[in-house]
Design a protein around this motif. Sequence first.
Motif, PDB file in Angstrom:
ATOM      1  N   PRO A  20      10.705  -0.033  -9.024  1.00  0.00           N
ATOM      2  CA  PRO A  20      10.773   1.386  -8.250  1.00  0.00           C
ATOM      3  C   PRO A  20      10.415   1.414  -7.214  1.00  0.00           C
ATOM      4  O   PRO A  20       9.484   0.719  -6.720  1.00  0.00           O
ATOM      5  N   VAL A  21      10.736   2.658  -6.437  1.00  0.00           N
ATOM      6  CA  VAL A  21      10.953   3.187  -5.207  1.00  0.00           C
ATOM      7  C   VAL A  21       9.601   3.305  -4.998  1.00  0.00           C
ATOM      8  O   VAL A  21       8.721   2.730  -3.822  1.00  0.00           O
ATOM      9  N   TRP A  22       8.804   3.144  -5.583  1.00  0.00           N
ATOM     10  CA  TRP A  22       7.347   3.900  -5.878  1.00  0.00           C
ATOM     11  C   TRP A  22       6.155   3.189  -5.725  1.00  0.00           C
ATOM     12  O   TRP A  22       5.489   2.839  -4.697  1.00  0.00           O
ATOM     13  N   ILE A  23       6.833   1.018  -5.614  1.00  0.00           N
ATOM     14  CA  ILE A  23       5.712   0.576  -5.515  1.00  0.00           C
ATOM     15  C   ILE A  23       5.725   0.140  -4.248  1.00  0.00           C
ATOM     16  O   ILE A  23       4.997  -0.499  -3.237  1.00  0.00           O
ATOM     17  N   LEU A  24       7.345   0.823  -3.556  1.00  0.00           N
ATOM     18  CA  LEU A  24       6.793   0.933  -1.466  1.00  0.00           C
ATOM     19  C   LEU A  24       5.702   2.061  -1.319  1.00  0.00           C
ATOM     20  O   LEU A  24       5.021   1.195  -0.126  1.00  0.00           O
ATOM     21  N   ALA A  25       5.130   2.459  -2.124  1.00  0.00           N
ATOM     22  CA  ALA A  25       4.140   2.554  -1.376  1.00  0.00           C
ATOM     23  C   ALA A  25       2.833   2.076  -1.428  1.00  0.00           C
ATOM     24  O   ALA A  25       1.641   2.096  -0.497  1.00  0.00           O
ATOM     25  N   GLY A  26       2.312   0.744  -2.340  1.00  0.00           N
ATOM     26  CA  GLY A  26       1.405  -0.200  -2.882  1.00  0.00           C
ATOM     27  C   GLY A  26       2.156  -0.772  -1.547  1.00  0.00           C
ATOM     28  O   GLY A  26       1.028  -1.486  -1.224  1.00  0.00           O
ATOM     29  N   ILE A  27       3.024  -1.426  -0.961  1.00  0.00           N
ATOM     30  CA  ILE A  27       3.737  -2.380  -0.217  1.00  0.00           C
ATOM     31  C   ILE A  27       2.741  -2.045   1.278  1.00  0.00           C
ATOM     32  O   ILE A  27       1.991  -2.519   1.625  1.00  0.00           O
ATOM     33  N   ALA A  28       3.113  -1.201   1.272  1.00  0.00           N
ATOM     34  CA  ALA A  28       2.651   0.232   2.556  1.00  0.00           C
ATOM     35  C   ALA A  28       1.212  -0.243   3.112  1.00  0.00           C
ATOM     36  O   ALA A  28       0.695  -0.607   4.028  1.00  0.00           O
ATOM     37  N   LEU A  29       0.375   0.222   1.788  1.00  0.00           N
ATOM     38  CA  LEU A  29      -1.011  -0.175   1.812  1.00  0.00           C
ATOM     39  C   LEU A  29      -1.569  -1.493   2.220  1.00  0.00           C
ATOM     40  O   LEU A  29      -2.627  -2.013   2.446  1.00  0.00           O
ATOM     41  N   ALA A  51     -10.975  -3.450   1.011  1.00  0.00           N
ATOM     42  CA  ALA A  51     -10.254  -1.484  -0.275  1.00  0.00           C
ATOM     43  C   ALA A  51      -8.800  -1.640  -0.278  1.00  0.00           C
ATOM     44  O   ALA A  51      -8.360  -1.184  -1.369  1.00  0.00           O
ATOM     45  N   VAL A  52      -8.652  -1.379   1.200  1.00  0.00           N
ATOM     46  CA  VAL A  52      -6.766  -0.746   1.025  1.00  0.00           C
ATOM     47  C   VAL A  52      -5.838  -1.663   0.603  1.00  0.00           C
ATOM     48  O   VAL A  52      -5.284  -1.602  -0.200  1.00  0.00           O
ATOM     49  N   GLY A  53      -6.496  -3.510   1.059  1.00  0.00           N
ATOM     50  CA  GLY A  53      -5.674  -4.474   0.624  1.00  0.00           C
ATOM     51  C   GLY A  53      -5.614  -3.915  -1.326  1.00  0.00           C
ATOM     52  O   GLY A  53      -4.233  -4.623  -1.960  1.00  0.00           O
ATOM     53  N   ALA A  54      -6.728  -4.236  -1.465  1.00  0.00           N
ATOM     54  CA  ALA A  54      -7.333  -4.223  -3.053  1.00  0.00           C
ATOM     55  C   ALA A  54      -6.211  -3.059  -4.181  1.00  0.00           C
ATOM     56  O   ALA A  54      -5.296  -3.236  -4.613  1.00  0.00           O
ATOM     57  N   THR A  55      -6.628  -1.597  -3.556  1.00  0.00           N
ATOM     58  CA  THR A  55      -5.850  -0.750  -3.923  1.00  0.00           C
ATOM     59  C   THR A  55      -4.132  -1.235  -3.434  1.00  0.00           C
ATOM     60  O   THR A  55      -3.657  -0.555  -4.490  1.00  0.00           O
ATOM     61  N   GLY A  56      -3.536  -1.899  -2.989  1.00  0.00           N
ATOM     62  CA  GLY A  56      -1.775  -1.990  -2.970  1.00  0.00           C
ATOM     63  C   GLY A  56      -1.768  -2.430  -3.305  1.00  0.00           C
ATOM     64  O   GLY A  56      -0.580  -2.602  -4.783  1.00  0.00           O
TER      65      GLY A  56
END
Length: 296
Positions: free
Chosen positions: A271-280, A128-133
């Motif tokens: 954009p830098v906000w993409i890093l949040a998805g990578i972190a997930l 689930a976390v991976g799918a969200t990211g």
Amino acid sequence: MNETARGHAAMLAFSALIAGSFALGSMAAPHISPAALNAVRFVLAGILVGSVAYATVGIPRHALEAPWRYLLLGGSMGLYFVMMFEGLKTAPPVSASAVFTLTPIMSGFFGFLLLRQRMTQRMALALAVGATGALWVIFRADIAALLKMDVGRGEIIFFFGCIAHALYTPMVRKLNRGESPIVFSFGAVVAAALLLLIFGWRDIVSTDWSTLPTIVWITILYTAIVATAVTFVLLQFASLRLPSAKVMAYTYLTPTWVIAWQIALGHGVPPVWILAGIALTIIALLLLLKDEPSAP
């Protein structure tokens, strides 16, 4: 490093290498039929994998028993790649990789049907976390884009290919009779090549190979050597050591790798906000890497 950790390492490499198929495939797809391209790449991959298998572990006689196993495996992967290149004619590579992230759930379902592998609570949380990211990365942190998502023809075509890919993973463990990963991969690659040569013969002979642009030959070589020969062995290796859902969970990294490929090919920096998805996605993988009671 124990065998389970080796399986995770193999899938990490798999996710990075397979992403190149999306980036290069989208550039080559308009110039050649999927059947013709994949027939050639599987023939080349078969020669490569077979040569390595013969030179290292050898090809024992018992590996040739029950050849129908290789037809099932080769057919599923051949179908996946043909559908992938057909879908990439209209679907952007990042959008196609979004569809690819559906395979872990489907693979977990097939793993239960074929192997009675059950998903633990932590594994379900990781998926689930991976799918969200992955979705966060795919839609570039744009919630409005996610809400307005329209499924195109290319994405639908590729979805059916992903079903075949998800089925492949548990079938490896179900059908393997002690063959080494590289020998078992060789059988599957040869079977895929034979099936594609038969069903894609008309496209093969009608293709003007002398006028194809360079990107097509680059894609053929990359998919034959890296996205077929190397990743087949990695997937076989991991499938014999990890539950199906865990193996396919690494597909959640594919959109991130696709974006990395696009940056390398000059398509801009997200954009830098993409890093949040990578972190997930990294959190999801850490959850999967944590030791737990082994699945059957």
